[in-house]
Design an enzyme around this catalytic site. Structure first.
Site, PDB file in Angstrom:
ATOM      1  N   THR A 164       0.955  -1.131  -0.178  1.00 15.47           N
ATOM      2  CA  THR A 164      -0.021  -0.079  -0.060  1.00 15.47           C
ATOM      3  C   THR A 164       0.912   1.241   0.035  1.00 15.47           C
ATOM      4  O   THR A 164       2.182   1.338   0.279  1.00 15.47           O
ATOM      5  CB  THR A 164      -0.949   0.132   1.194  1.00 15.47           C
ATOM      6  OG1 THR A 164      -1.799   1.396   1.245  1.00 15.47           O
ATOM      7  CG2 THR A 164      -0.076  -0.079   2.538  1.00 15.47           C
ATOM      8  N   ASP A 187      -8.433  -2.414  -1.126  1.00 11.95           N
ATOM      9  CA  ASP A 187      -8.966  -1.256  -1.738  1.00 11.95           C
ATOM     10  C   ASP A 187     -10.288  -0.822  -1.084  1.00 11.95           C
ATOM     11  O   ASP A 187     -11.016  -1.684  -0.669  1.00 11.95           O
ATOM     12  CB  ASP A 187      -9.380  -1.615  -3.136  1.00 11.95           C
ATOM     13  CG  ASP A 187      -9.431  -0.269  -4.047  1.00 11.95           C
ATOM     14  OD1 ASP A 187      -8.444   0.261  -4.044  1.00 11.95           O
ATOM     15  OD2 ASP A 187     -10.476   0.027  -4.540  1.00 11.95           O
ATOM     16  N   HIS A 216     -14.407  -0.664   8.761  1.00  7.79           N
ATOM     17  CA  HIS A 216     -14.542  -1.583   7.542  1.00  7.79           C
ATOM     18  C   HIS A 216     -13.181  -2.350   7.311  1.00  7.79           C
ATOM     19  O   HIS A 216     -13.406  -3.451   7.261  1.00  7.79           O
ATOM     20  CB  HIS A 216     -14.940  -0.774   6.491  1.00  7.79           C
ATOM     21  CG  HIS A 216     -14.003   0.372   6.051  1.00  7.79           C
ATOM     22  ND1 HIS A 216     -13.700   1.566   7.077  1.00  7.79           N
ATOM     23  CD2 HIS A 216     -13.131   0.762   5.076  1.00  7.79           C
ATOM     24  CE1 HIS A 216     -13.062   2.348   6.689  1.00  7.79           C
ATOM     25  NE2 HIS A 216     -12.382   1.938   5.571  1.00  7.79           N
TER      26      HIS A 216
END
Ligand code: ITT
Length: 196
Positions: free
Chosen positions: A8, A70, A173
């Site tokens: 990332t 993502d 999330h």
């Protein structure tokens, strides 16, 4: 201690993952490689394509356990915008732009979604996490990154940007998809990750 490599550009995402990994007695290594992300309507397709591309351009990664993630913010009254286009929209109109688009809008429902594409032993597996919440009427808080100052997870009086990393890691999330991945990794021996 098992090591997993998180590819990332985003240091915050790495820090969040690194903290969660400790609960599973695993260690996350940060790999920052330049590569081009595809544009697609689904986070799943983007994560999968990124993972495949990385293995292709850096074949040495095939020997390791690696993952990409993502994420996107999906706003109900904007028909799911910015969704898979979150990075571009954040860079262009930012939080102020989103708040402007939602001026006088009563339906503030939104969710964050995270999709991990995890590669090990020649196979890719996806893990998904979702957190419902609302978009606040102004920016609040200075922690975190991206849309954190405008997102309130359901039943919480604080935006993500007002929470410590540890508290965001209770609701986000990303912690959901990460926990799924670490649980899966813990459950199987390295060479049996996908039930081989
Ligand atoms: P990668 O290199 O891992 O792709 P990125 O920062 O580009 O890092 P994403 O493409 O996954 O991350 O995320 C798209 C955008 O969505 C990101 O730039 C943020 O603006 C926003 N975003 C994603 N996760 C977020 C979170 O947990 N909190 C706030 N904003 C987030």
């Amino acid at each position: 201690m098992k090591e997993v490599y998180f590819i990332t550009h985003n240091k915050h995402k790495y820090s969040e993952a690194s903290e969660i990994a400790k609960n599973y007695k695993m260690s996350v290594k940060w790999v920052n490689i330049e590569y081009e992300e595809i544009q697609a309507n689904d986070l799943e397709d983007i994560a999968l394509a990124s993972c495949k591309k990385l293995i292709q351009i850096k074949p040495e990664l095939k020997k390791k356990h690696i993952f990409v993630e993502d994420a996107g913010l999906f706003i109900e009254c904007l028909n799911g915008f910015p969704g898979p286009y979150s990075a571009y929209i954040f860079q262009t109109i930012g939080n102020e732009g989103i708040l402007d688009l939602m001026k006088n809008e009563e339906n503030r429902a939104a969710y964050f979604k995270s999709v991990i594409a995890f590669f090990a032993n020649g196979k890719i597996k996806l893990f998904v996490g979702k957190t419902n919440g609302t978009i606040f009427t102004e920016k609040r808080g200075t922690k975190g990154f991206g849309f954190d100052p405008i997102f309130l997870p359901t039943d919480e009086g604080l935006t993500f940007a007002e929470m410590s990393l540890t508290t965001k890691n209770l609701y986000s999330h990303r912690q959901k998809s990460l926990r799924e991945m670490f649980t899966s990794l813990t459950a199987f021996e390295n060479n049996k990750i996908f039930g081989e």
